[in-house]
Design a protein around this motif. Structure first.
Motif, PDB file in Angstrom:
ATOM      1  N   MET B   1     -13.741  -2.668   5.743  1.00  0.00           N
ATOM      2  CA  MET B   1     -13.203  -2.505   4.955  1.00  0.00           C
ATOM      3  C   MET B   1     -13.397  -0.906   4.917  1.00  0.00           C
ATOM      4  O   MET B   1     -14.714  -0.454   3.801  1.00  0.00           O
ATOM      5  CB  MET B   1     -12.917  -3.468   3.198  1.00  0.00           C
ATOM      6  CG  MET B   1     -12.235  -4.411   3.887  1.00  0.00           C
ATOM      7  SD  MET B   1     -12.543  -6.052   2.392  1.00  0.00           S
ATOM      8  CE  MET B   1     -10.815  -5.429   1.667  1.00  0.00           C
ATOM      9  N   THR B  30      -1.585   3.042  -5.083  1.00  0.00           N
ATOM     10  CA  THR B  30      -2.083   2.008  -5.063  1.00  0.00           C
ATOM     11  C   THR B  30      -3.046   1.165  -4.423  1.00  0.00           C
ATOM     12  O   THR B  30      -3.943   2.234  -3.262  1.00  0.00           O
ATOM     13  CB  THR B  30      -1.064   1.495  -3.477  1.00  0.00           C
ATOM     14  OG1 THR B  30       0.509   2.486  -3.500  1.00  0.00           O
ATOM     15  CG2 THR B  30      -0.649  -0.009  -2.830  1.00  0.00           C
ATOM     16  N   PRO B  32      -6.699  -0.128  -3.092  1.00  0.00           N
ATOM     17  CA  PRO B  32      -6.417  -0.534  -1.491  1.00  0.00           C
ATOM     18  C   PRO B  32      -7.077  -2.401  -1.863  1.00  0.00           C
ATOM     19  O   PRO B  32      -6.926  -2.916  -2.955  1.00  0.00           O
ATOM     20  CB  PRO B  32      -8.326  -0.505  -1.383  1.00  0.00           C
ATOM     21  CG  PRO B  32      -8.409   0.584  -2.993  1.00  0.00           C
ATOM     22  CD  PRO B  32      -7.827   0.808  -3.550  1.00  0.00           C
ATOM     23  N   GLY B  33      -7.067  -2.804  -0.730  1.00  0.00           N
ATOM     24  CA  GLY B  33      -6.880  -4.490  -0.535  1.00  0.00           C
ATOM     25  C   GLY B  33      -8.266  -4.769  -1.040  1.00  0.00           C
ATOM     26  O   GLY B  33      -9.255  -3.837  -1.163  1.00  0.00           O
ATOM     27  N   THR B  34      -8.281  -5.662  -1.863  1.00  0.00           N
ATOM     28  CA  THR B  34      -9.543  -5.982  -2.037  1.00  0.00           C
ATOM     29  C   THR B  34      -9.917  -7.535  -2.287  1.00  0.00           C
ATOM     30  O   THR B  34      -8.820  -8.269  -1.662  1.00  0.00           O
ATOM     31  CB  THR B  34      -9.931  -6.173  -3.712  1.00  0.00           C
ATOM     32  OG1 THR B  34      -8.832  -6.049  -4.619  1.00  0.00           O
ATOM     33  CG2 THR B  34     -10.292  -4.486  -3.645  1.00  0.00           C
ATOM     34  N   GLU B  63      -1.437  -7.071  -8.934  1.00  0.00           N
ATOM     35  CA  GLU B  63      -0.909  -6.502  -7.503  1.00  0.00           C
ATOM     36  C   GLU B  63      -0.060  -5.841  -8.315  1.00  0.00           C
ATOM     37  O   GLU B  63       0.184  -4.273  -7.677  1.00  0.00           O
ATOM     38  CB  GLU B  63      -1.196  -7.358  -6.413  1.00  0.00           C
ATOM     39  CG  GLU B  63      -2.613  -6.725  -5.568  1.00  0.00           C
ATOM     40  CD  GLU B  63      -2.922  -8.045  -4.274  1.00  0.00           C
ATOM     41  OE1 GLU B  63      -1.384  -8.660  -4.599  1.00  0.00           O
ATOM     42  OE2 GLU B  63      -3.007  -8.418  -4.060  1.00  0.00           O
ATOM     43  N   ARG B 131      -6.548 -15.983  -6.611  1.00  0.00           N
ATOM     44  CA  ARG B 131      -6.104 -16.228  -5.572  1.00  0.00           C
ATOM     45  C   ARG B 131      -6.457 -17.820  -3.816  1.00  0.00           C
ATOM     46  O   ARG B 131      -5.344 -17.498  -3.753  1.00  0.00           O
ATOM     47  CB  ARG B 131      -7.460 -14.948  -4.088  1.00  0.00           C
ATOM     48  CG  ARG B 131      -7.397 -13.737  -4.409  1.00  0.00           C
ATOM     49  CD  ARG B 131      -5.592 -13.655  -3.618  1.00  0.00           C
ATOM     50  NE  ARG B 131      -5.575 -11.531  -3.672  1.00  0.00           N
ATOM     51  CZ  ARG B 131      -6.366 -11.233  -3.296  1.00  0.00           C
ATOM     52  NH1 ARG B 131      -6.893 -11.271  -2.181  1.00  0.00           N
ATOM     53  NH2 ARG B 131      -5.948  -9.734  -3.739  1.00  0.00           N
TER      54      ARG B 131
END
Lengths: 307, 260
Positions: B1, B30, B32-34, B63, B131
């Motif tokens: 990542m 925005t 980042p994806g985590t 988000e 999640r």
């Protein structure tokens, strides 16, 4: 704009700013944060002929303006480097310089010989100054005869640019620098870490598993700067200054004191893009004061009177 | 990542307990994806005794509002300085770092997941629970503390699953340690995730191992770089010394040398 290109013996660097062994992995670890090809060079993690597990955890203690480490040259050995790491970094458009360590003269020679065969490794940095290994390491770097012995043996098998990394844990660093110059070293880099210690008062125990470790970071800068200046007056080979460099101003100080290039080390941990900021700052400094090239900064310290 | 170095703005800094604060940060760009279990490295300015960044696990990611939450325990000068942040202050973070917990496939929504946390170690379990719920799972939380006031963020955990608690003084939930809670006897779990003090995690690991339940633990070895360069944070595993910052912080207990 000032020209940043400098030379270390036969080695040409696009900038005097490089990154120090043990603080920058193999370069890829930092590729998300900066264009690593803009560096003058990357001194990769200390590599030994055989794999080493390093010292037990805990290996690190934070100090005011710095840190102690006792990693102990953990690495997967020269063959792993050649087969698994070298192919990934060999085509980078910067100098990849391998920091070579050992525990005996023959183990330094074995590793250096393997690195000599790698086309895209133009230089090695001989680490005779690691304070965190029981055998070898710093033991060679604290006497002129020990340093000379290992450099002489490696010089016989290593025809490319040979840089020797010096220990500050000595009475007179210039004696060691002169000894390795006499044996044919192309350059010296200094300083490695200063031997230090930290204690946990609540547990009444040392923080590091090895009790002592190597101190780095801004706290060592004045000591390193003094040693670079003393060494500049003592040897003719180019010097690579290392020790607590955290800004362009620090880097310029080292160059004025006599360094041809610098290595940025511990500060990479706080700002992974710091070496690029330092590079830009050196150029601006040169432009501001009318230096046409960064190379002109080396030894440009002005000392008045009879000092 | 891909990793990023970002300046984030403090939205709120709430002292939720004498020793803990909740820091809500907003990103201009925005986020980042985590992954749950990952952490950030926070640069602490204006604290002379704090040289290195402070690794802090991601407590929650909102988000929709581009918010990142950190649950901070005030242990030293660095974390104390972070707890004094005011709305509008800027903090420099490196993220996302480390691996993350394994989330079972969403087709397997009968899978029973138990999330066991102790003290501030409950922090990454909120994001994990969120999640898991989003994937269709029904996470069960088992949270332990010394006393009721140290059971942090309970109302948030309750939003994502069933919450059981233990306290050492019996002020909330069952009295004693998490590993003695009755839920462990009444329900057969498929996966256990744990984060907290090392003695607690070791006890959980022993329980999971003896009950043949898959178990992941999140380690918090002291770190310098956080990106696999300095090799300071190593854990002695069955594969040798490996970096907690890149190979972890989450490990399956099979990989560790905790159990014989």
């Amino acid at each position: 704009m000032a020209e940043l290109k400098i030379n270390i013996g036969k080695l040409s660097l696009k900038s005097p700013v490089t990154t120090a062994s043990g603080t920058f992995g193999y370069g890829m670890e930092y590729a998300d944060f900066m264009d690593i090809e803009r560096l003058g060079g990357i001194f990769v993690k200390g590599t030994t002929a055989e794999p080493r597990e390093g010292n037990p955890y805990p290996r690190m203690a934070e100090t005011p303006a710095g840190m102690l480490n006792a990693v102990g040259l953990q690495n997967k050995g020269s063959d792993y480097f050649i087969h698994s790491i070298y192919p990934k970094i060999k085509d980078l458009d910067t100098n990849i310089i391998v920091n070579v360590s050992g525990s005996t003269v023959s183990s330094y020679v074995a590793c250096a010989e393997k690195m000599a065969a790698l086309e895209k490794i133009p230089a090695i940095e001989l680490n005779i100054s690691c304070p965190n290994v029981k055998k070898g390491g710093m033991a060679f770097g604290v006497t002129a005869t020990g340093a000379a012995e290992v450099v002489r043996a490696v010089r016989e098998v290593y025809p490319k640019v040979l840089i020797v990394k010096l220990s500050p844990n000595v009475t007179d660093i210039t004696e060691i620098a002169k000894a390795v110059e006499a044996e044919g070293a192309d350059s010296v880099s200094l300083i490695n870490t200063l031997l230090g210690m930290a204690i946990d008062v609540n547990k009444r125990k040392p923080i590091l598993s090895t009790i002592t470790g190597g101190l780095s970071g801004p706290c060592v800068k004045p000591v390193a700067l003094r040693m670079v200046w003393q060494t500049y007056k003592a040897v003719k080979i180019p010097i690579i200054g290392i020790g607590g460099i955290a800004s362009w101003k620090d880097a310029v100080e080292f160059m004025l004191a006599g360094a041809a290039a610098v290595q940025v080390g511990t500060s990479n941990f706080i700002d992974p893009a710091i070496s690029m900021k330092i590079t830009g700052g050196i150029r601006e400094y040169c432009d501001k004061y009318g230096f046409k090239t960064a190379a002109e900064l080396t030894g440009a310290l002005e000392i008045s009177g009879n000092v | 990542m891909k990793k990023y170095m970002l300046d984030m703005t403090v939205k709120e800094c709430i002292n939720i307990h004498a020793n803990h604060c909740l820091l809500k940060l907003i990103s201009d760009c925005t986020l980042p994806g985590t992954l749950p279990g990952q952490f950030v490295q926070v640069r602490v300015d204006n604290s002379p005794a704090t040289f290195l960044r402070r690794p802090v696990s991601i407590h929650y990611i909102d988000e929709v509002n581009n918010e990142l939450w950190l649950l901070i325990q005030k242990v030293g000068d660095g974390t104390r300085m972070m707890s004094k942040c005011r709305p509008g202050d800027r903090l420099n973070l490196i993220l996302p770092l480390g691996n993350g917990f394994t989330i079972p496939p969403c087709t397997d929504n009968e899978c029973k997941n138990l999330l066991i946390g102790g003290g501030v170690g409950t922090a990454p379990l909120l994001f994990l629970g969120a999640r898991l719920k989003a994937k269709g799972h029904k996470p069960v939380f088992l949270l332990g503390a010394r006393t009721q006031s140290e059971l942090l963020q309970l109302q948030y955990f309750q939003a994502f699953g069933t919450v059981y608690t233990t306290t050492e003084d019996g002020s909330c939930g069952e009295k004693g340690f998490v590993t003695r809670h009755s839920i462990l006897k009444s329900v057969r779990f498929d996966n256990i995730y744990t984060c907290g003090p090392k003695p607690m995690m070791k006890a959980v690991a022993e329980y999971a191992f003896s009950s043949s339940i898959s178990c992941e633990v999140s380690l918090e070895n002291t770190m310098a770089c956080g990106i696999g360069a300095c090799l300071c944070c190593v854990e002695d595993t069955r594969e040798g010394n490996i970096c907690v910052c890149t190979e972890g912080p989450v490990f399956n207990i099979d990989k560790l040398k905790w159990l014989n």
